[in-house]
Design a protein around this motif. Structure first.
Motif, PDB file in Angstrom:
ATOM      1  N   ALA A 109       0.862  -1.184   0.000  1.00 42.77           N
ATOM      2  CA  ALA A 109       0.000   0.000   0.000  1.00 42.77           C
ATOM      3  C   ALA A 109       0.899   1.233   0.000  1.00 42.77           C
ATOM      4  CB  ALA A 109      -0.896   0.002   1.235  1.00 42.77           C
ATOM      5  N   MET A 121      -2.878   0.659  -3.971  1.00 42.22           N
ATOM      6  CA  MET A 121      -2.406  -0.674  -3.609  1.00 42.22           C
ATOM      7  C   MET A 121      -1.780  -1.323  -4.843  1.00 42.22           C
ATOM      8  SD  MET A 121      -5.068  -2.199  -0.903  1.00 42.22           S
ATOM      9  CE  MET A 121      -5.421  -1.276   0.580  1.00 42.22           C
ATOM     10  N   VAL A 135       0.467  -4.955   2.689  1.00 40.59           N
ATOM     11  CA  VAL A 135      -0.987  -5.122   2.775  1.00 40.59           C
ATOM     12  C   VAL A 135      -1.277  -6.445   3.478  1.00 40.59           C
ATOM     13  CG1 VAL A 135      -3.151  -5.256   1.498  1.00 40.59           C
ATOM     14  CG2 VAL A 135      -1.305  -3.802   0.656  1.00 40.59           C
TER      15      VAL A 135
END
Length: 523
Positions: free
Chosen positions: A39, A62, A115
Motif C-alpha cells: 500500500a 495498492m 498489505v
C-alpha cells in the motif's frame, strides 16, 4: 499543479517526473524481502494535525505483488507519484479552501505498508478490516460515549471508508450489535459486497507494453480494487467465523458458514462466541492510544483469522493476527452548551435529534439547504449529489455556511442507502442532517473518514427518525418541521432541492455527551 487543470492532466505531468536512483535501489532491495502487495499512502503535516486532520483526502494506491522486480518498481514508483499528485486534485484544493489552509503549508512523506491478507482466486484481502474511535457519539442501550466504538467489515478497509454497510459495535459491549439484533435488520443492514485487490498485473497495470503513463495508473485510487460478492467468497471458505448462514426453511440465522442459504456478515462467532479476541484487542488499542496521545483517538486495523504457515511451525495453534495500521487524534471540542437553548419547547424548534454528533453551539448560519421529501426517490441520488456539489461550491466562494438536510446516509457509496457525496462536496455545511421518510429508513452511519472530518471541523451531524415508535406521554425526541421550511420563500428551487435563507442566524445547540441537538426557528 497550482492551476485549475483537470485531475487527469495533473496526474499525467506527475507521472512523467523522475524519482532519484537511490530510491529505486532501496525499493528493489525492499521487494527482495517483502512478499505481499504494497500500500502506497500519504503521511502529511495536515493529516497529522491535532486540530484539522485531512483523513482520507489524498490517494492511497495498492500495488499487487509481481515476480518481475522491474515491473513492480514501475508500479510502485507510479503510485508514489500518484499520491503526490493527489495533493493538487480539485477535491484536495476545495478541502484546503474549506479549512483556510494554503497548499504551501503542506509537507508530505509517502509510506509503503505491507498489505495484510491472503490470496483467494486471484484476489488479495485481509479476513477483516476496521476503524475504531475512543469516543462514541452514537451510544446504544447501556453504552457510554467514552466506551468507544468500532466498525468492522470483511475484506479491505476501503469498503468502510467509502461508507459501506460495516458492522458497528462497542468494544466494551461486543454482544450489543444493533444490526444483528433482529433477523430483518441482519438481512437488510449487513455487508453483501467486499473489496479485494486484483492480483493480475496485466489487469492492474493497464497496458503493460504502453509508453503512456496514464495506461498504468488512474486518478481513482480504487481502479485495481475488485468489488466482490460476500456470498461467493464465503462459499470458498475464505470468511470462516465472520459469516453466519441464513436458513430460509426455519427462518433463522445459524452461526456457521456451511449449508445452503445466504451468508450474512454477523461476526457472531467472534463477538459473541469469542473465536478471536477482537473486542478486547480493539479496546486495548483505543485505551492505550488515548493514554499515549492524551486525547481521543481514531485507529485503523486489519486482521487475519487462522494460522499463517509462514509465521508459525506445523502443529502450533494460532487464532490469527491483528495488525494496528494507523492512529490519529480526534478533536474533542469542549465548548459549553447553552442549557436554555437545549430546553426550548418543541413548537419553537425546526429540528430536534436524540442522536446528534458534535458538541457546543454553532453560530452564524442562516441558510438551510434541504432535499425535498415529497419529490425524493433514491434512484435520483447521484443527480442530487452533483447538484449539491455545485451549490456547495457557491457557498465556498461566498465564504458562507449552511445546514444540509436529506434522507438516508450522507456520503454512502451505495446510492440505495443515501446521497453519494464526498466530503469536499459538502464542506461548507456546519450541520448535516440524516432524516427519515416513511418508506426510507436507514440506520445511522458512523466511523468513516467522513466522520473524522466532521469532528475535526466541529461540524454537527443529526440523525432524525420521525418514524420511530414511542409510548404515549414520552417526550418527542425526533422533530423535523419540513412544512415550516416549505412555507418560507426559496432563494433557489429545483426538482430535488430547496434553499431557504433567513434574515437572522439560526440558534443551533448540541450536547455531545447526551447526544442531543436542536435548531430553533428564527424569532
Amino acid at each position: 499543479a497550482l492551476s485549475d487543470a483537470p485531475d487527469e492532466e495533473i496526474l499525467r505531468h506527475f507521472l512523467r517526473g523522475k524519482l532519484p536512483r537511490r530510491i529505486k535501489d532501496d525499493l528493489l532491495a525492499l521487494f527482495e524481502v517483502v512478499d505481499t502487495p504494497i500500500a502506497v499512502r500519504s503521511s502529511s503535516l495536515l493529516e497529522d494535525s491535532h486540530y484539522q486532520p485531512f483523513a482520507g483526502i489524498y490517494s492511497t494506491y495498492m500495488v499487487p505483488k509481481v515476480t518481475d522486480p522491474e515491473e513492480m518498481l514501475k508500479m510502485v514508483t507510479n503510485a508514489i507519484k500518484g499520491v503526490y499528485a493527489s495533493v493538487f486534485y480539485a477535491d484536495s484544493k476545495a478541502y484546503m479552501t474549506a479549512t483556510s489552509n494554503v497548499i504551501d503549508q503542506e509537507k508530505m512523506a509517502v509510506i509503503l505498508q505491507e498489505v495484510v491478507g491472503r490470496e483467494v482466486d486471484g484476489h488479495y484481502f485481509p479476513s477483516f478490516s476496521g476503524v475504531g474511535r475512543s469516543l462514541n457519539y452514537y451510544p446504544l442501550g447501556d453504552e457510554r460515549p467514552e466506551d468507544g466504538v468500532a466498525e468492522v467489515a470483511v475484506g479491505l478497509g476501503k469498503y468502510i471508508v467509502d461508507g459501506g454497510l460495516a458492522l458497528r459495535f462497542s468494544p466494551r459491549h461486543p454482544e450489543n450489535v444493533l444490526q444483528t439484533s433482529e433477523l430483518t435488520l441482519a438481512l437488510r443492514d449487513t455487508q453483501t459486497r467486499m473489496y479485494a485487490l486484483k492480483m493480475d498485473a496485466a489487469a492492474t497495470a493497464g497496458q503493460p507494453g504502453s509508453d503512456d503513463p496514464m495506461d498504468h495508473l488512474k486518478v481513482d485510487d480504487g481502479y485495481n480494487v475488485a468489488k466482490l460478492r460476500v456470498q461467493d467468497m464465503a462459499e470458498k471458505g475464505a470468511l470462516k467465523y465472520m459469516v453466519s448462514t441464513y436458513d430460509f426453511r426455519d427462518n433463522v440465522i445459524r452461526d456457521n458458514d456451511s449449508g445452503d442459504g445466504r451468508r450474512v456478515v454477523t461476526f457472531n462467532n467472534i463477538l459473541k462466541h469469542k473465536a478471536y479476541p477482537l473486542a478486547e484487542a480493539v479496546d486495548l488499542m483505543l485505551t492505550t492510544g488515548q493514554e499515549a496521545m492524551q486525547r481521543p483517538v481514531e485507529i485503523e486495523f486489519a486482521g487475519m483469522i487462522g494460522p499463517d504457515p509462514k509465521m508459525i511451525g506445523p502443529g502450533e495453534k494460532h487464532k490469527g493476527r491483528l495488525y494496528w495500521l494507523q492512529i490519529r487524534p480526534i478533536v474533542d471540542r469542549k465548548e459549553t452548551v447553552d442549557e436554555a437553548l437545549m430546553n426550548t419547547p418543541d413548537d419553537r424548534l425546526l429540528l430536534k435529534s436524540a442522536t446528534a454528533l458534535g458538541h457546543g453551539n454553532i453560530e452564524g448560519v442562516s441558510t438551510v439547504v434541504y432535499v425535498r421529501p415529497e419529490k425524493f426517490s433514491s434512484s435520483n441520488n447521484s443527480l442530487i449529489a452533483r447538484e449539491i456539489e455545485k451549490i456547495n461550491r457557491g457557498f465556498l466562494d461566498r465564504e458562507e455556511r449552511y445546514i444540509l438536510i436529506g434522507p438516508g446516509r450522507w456520503g454512502s457509496s451505495d446510492t440505495a442507502l443515501g446521497i453519494p457525496v464526498k466530503w469536499p462536496a459538502i464542506s461548507a455545511a456546519r450541520l448535516i442532517v440524516e432524516s427519515s421518510l416513511p418508506n426510507y429508513r436507514i440506520e445511522p452511519s458512523q466511523g468513516t473518514h467522513f466522520f473524522q472530518n466532521l469532528t475535526s471541523f466541529g461540524v454537527a451531524y443529526f440523525t432524525i427518525d420521525t418514524n420511530a415508535k414511542r409510548r404515549e406521554g414520552d417526550p418527542v425526541t425526533a422533530l423535523y418541521d419540513v412544512d415550516y421550511l416549505n412555507a418560507q420563500p426559496a432563494v433557489y428551487e429545483s426538482d430535488y432541492i430547496r434553499i431557504v435563507n433567513f434574515p437572522t442566524p439560526l440558534a443551533i445547540g448540541i450536547n455531545g455527551l447526551k447526544g442531543t441537538g436542536v435548531v430553533l426557528k428564527p424569532e
